[in-house]
Write an enzyme that holds these catalytic residues in place. Structure first.
Site, PDB file in Angstrom:
ATOM      1  CG  HIS A 163     -13.165   3.099  14.979  1.00  0.00           C
ATOM      2  ND1 HIS A 163     -12.226   2.214  15.437  1.00  0.00           N
ATOM      3  CD2 HIS A 163     -13.499   3.883  16.039  1.00  0.00           C
ATOM      4  CE1 HIS A 163     -12.001   2.437  16.740  1.00  0.00           C
ATOM      5  NE2 HIS A 163     -12.757   3.449  17.119  1.00  0.00           N
ATOM      6  CB  SER A 284     -11.658   6.220 -17.443  1.00  0.00           C
ATOM      7  OG  SER A 284     -11.811   4.998 -18.120  1.00  0.00           O
ATOM      8  CE  LYS A 290     -13.414   6.005 -12.387  1.00  0.00           C
ATOM      9  NZ  LYS A 290     -12.708   4.751 -12.680  1.00  0.00           N
ATOM     10  CD  GLU A 297      -6.275   7.511  -7.827  1.00  0.00           C
ATOM     11  OE1 GLU A 297      -6.442   6.286  -7.913  1.00  0.00           O
ATOM     12  OE2 GLU A 297      -6.611   8.303  -8.728  1.00  0.00           O
TER      13      GLU A 297
END
Ligand code: ARG
Length: 467
Positions: A163, A284, A290, A297
């Site tokens: 979980h 970024s 970043k 992704e």
């Protein structure tokens, strides 16, 4: 009328009173995408021609002219010299027409005893067989990378989750070997798919077979098929092998997507479990701090299109009466994109995985938070004679105390622990350590570092047997 509209298709012009509408010609043509099958189409034609020669339909001279003519067309295509024609609709008629241009009337004999229907069914099988062979080597390469990291990190402790809540300590090597297992089944599925598709449809012709005394075993053998397909109607119509491949591909992508999800989480500042090398990440344009895990992704995102292609092919097939229908022309773009996507994703992963660096201290800290050894304490009490349900209750109270006082179980004193049960003595600290916890799970499939090393050794033998 444009010159387009005036042309009558030379391959079937005989029966027609007016030329194909220019838009319809473009609409029904597949050359823009099936030109990719030129190599398979030529190999299929050469095998068919050899078979026709063997049964006396083509003379030796005719066979030589056809074989050499097709070789030259192949070179032309590879040099980018061929001009594909939409009026000639597809790869089969483009190549055949070019052959007749080159070698004259003999070129028109190639299509004896066959149809584009068995031709395309053959082409796709040859194509998919080649691509699966390559994909299998890429899956293996990714698995080799996983073994390298799993071996290096066999004893590195991290929290295991259920979980997405801290559950019990596990080793990072064990986690990576879970990924390895998923990929082993993917390998098996691709391998099975290859075995089932490796039959030759050549000779099924349009749908019913042909009146020539063809030797289907011979053409099958020339193309390295295991043998000819058993039923001509089935041979030209079903694309279940492409669907099966897409289903296997969807599962590969599902697995890569799950791995991606974990890599994305683990590279975040909140988890901080691993470092991906800069070359697999991007920055970024606005936020200077970043470093984004783009590769995982994008792989996670690309699983969507592959699942979509599987549904496209299932839907394409489901209402088709026997035998061939033009619907089947729609099988190619989804299939090609599935292959391309899978190749790209596996390549990126196989390149990236060996470069994953574990942040062992950070993983360890996370495992120490979240009471990951609570089950070990319960098992300890059971070994001292307490029924498991009572032990569960006792440990639950100790955890509540820990939450209140900001202490992990391993950080409590013996006095603090024994207030919950007087069976707790100072040997308890052996089981409350992270090492004690993982080492205790020392059985086949367990997370103990010793088991991870055994699993890596067994896995190496599996990979070696593939060669
Ligand atoms: N381009 C067709 C396909 O991809 C080839 C077979 C065409 N056969 C036919 N009878 N129109 O399926």
């Amino acid at each position: 009328m444009s010159s387009d509209e005036q042309k009558t298709n030379q391959q079937w012009g005989g029966r027609f009173n007016e030329p194909t509408d220019a838009f319809v010609a473009r609409f029904t043509a597949s050359i823009d995408f099936d030109k990719r099958l030129y190599d398979q189409d030529i190999r299929g034609s050469q095998a068919h021609a050899r078979m026709l020669n063997k049964i006396g339909v083509l003379t030796d001279e005719e066979l030589t002219a056809i074989t050499e003519g097709l070789d030259q067309i192949k070179s032309e295509i590879e040099r980018g010299e061929i001009e594909w024609s939409v009026e000639l609709e597809d790869i089969h008629m483009n190549i055949e027409a070019r052959l007749t241009d080159r070698i004259g009337i003999t070129g028109k004999k190639l299509h004896t005893g066959r149809s584009r229907n068995d031709q395309i069914a053959t082409d796709i099988r040859l194509y998919l067989r080649d691509e699966i062979d390559f994909l299998l080597t890429e899956v293996t390469r990714l698995q080799e990378g996983l073994l390298e990291v799993a071996e290096r990190e066999a004893g590195t402790i991290m929290p295991g989750f259920t979980h997405l809540q801290t559950a019990q300590p596990v080793t990072f090597g064990h986690h990576l070997m879970a990924w390895f297992e998923m990929l082993s089944r993917d390998y098996g599925r691709l391998h099975d798919c290859r075995a089932r598709l490796n039959q030759s449809p050549l000779g099924a012709a349009a749908l019913a077979g042909t009146t020539y005394p063809i030797d289907r075993f011979y053409s099958a053998e020339l193309l390295d098929f295991d043998g000819p397909t058993a039923n001509s109607l089935d041979s030209v119509s079903d694309r279940d092998f492409a669907i099966e491949f897409c289903a296997a591909a969807s599962l590969v992508m599902t697995h890569l997507s799950r791995m991606s999800e974990e890599l994305v989480l683990w590279t975040s500042a909140q988890f901080n479990f691993i470092e991906l090398p800069d070359r697999f990440c991007t920055g970024s344009s606005i936020m200077p701090q970043k470093k984004n895990p783009d590769v995982p992704e994008l792989v996670r995102g690309k699983s969507g299109r592959v699942n979509g292609h599987l549904i496209s092919l299932l839907t394409l097939m489901k209402s088709q009466p026997l035998a061939y229908n033009k619907d089947n022309q729609e099988d190619k773009e989804p299939l090609f994109d599935t292959v391309d996507t899978l190749k790209g994703c596996l390549r990126a992963y196989a390149d990236m995985v060996p470069a994953i660096r574990a942040k062992a201290d950070s993983m360890r800290d996370a495992a120490r938070r979240g009471f990951s050894t609570a089950t070990d304490l319960a098992d300890y009490l059971v070994r001292k004679g307490m029924p498991f349900r009572d032990a569960h209750e006792v440990v639950g109270k100790a955890v509540a105390f820990g939450i209140e006082n900001g202490l992990d179980l391993s950080e409590m004193s013996l006095d603090q622990l024994s207030q919950f049960s007087d069976t707790i003595c100072d040997d308890v600290f052996d089981v409350l350590t992270l090492e004690g916890s993982v080492n205790a799970r020392n059985h086949t499939g367990g997370t103990a570092p010793a088991q991870v090393k055994l699993a890596v050794t067994a896995a190496r033998a599996t990979l070696a047997a593939r060669r």
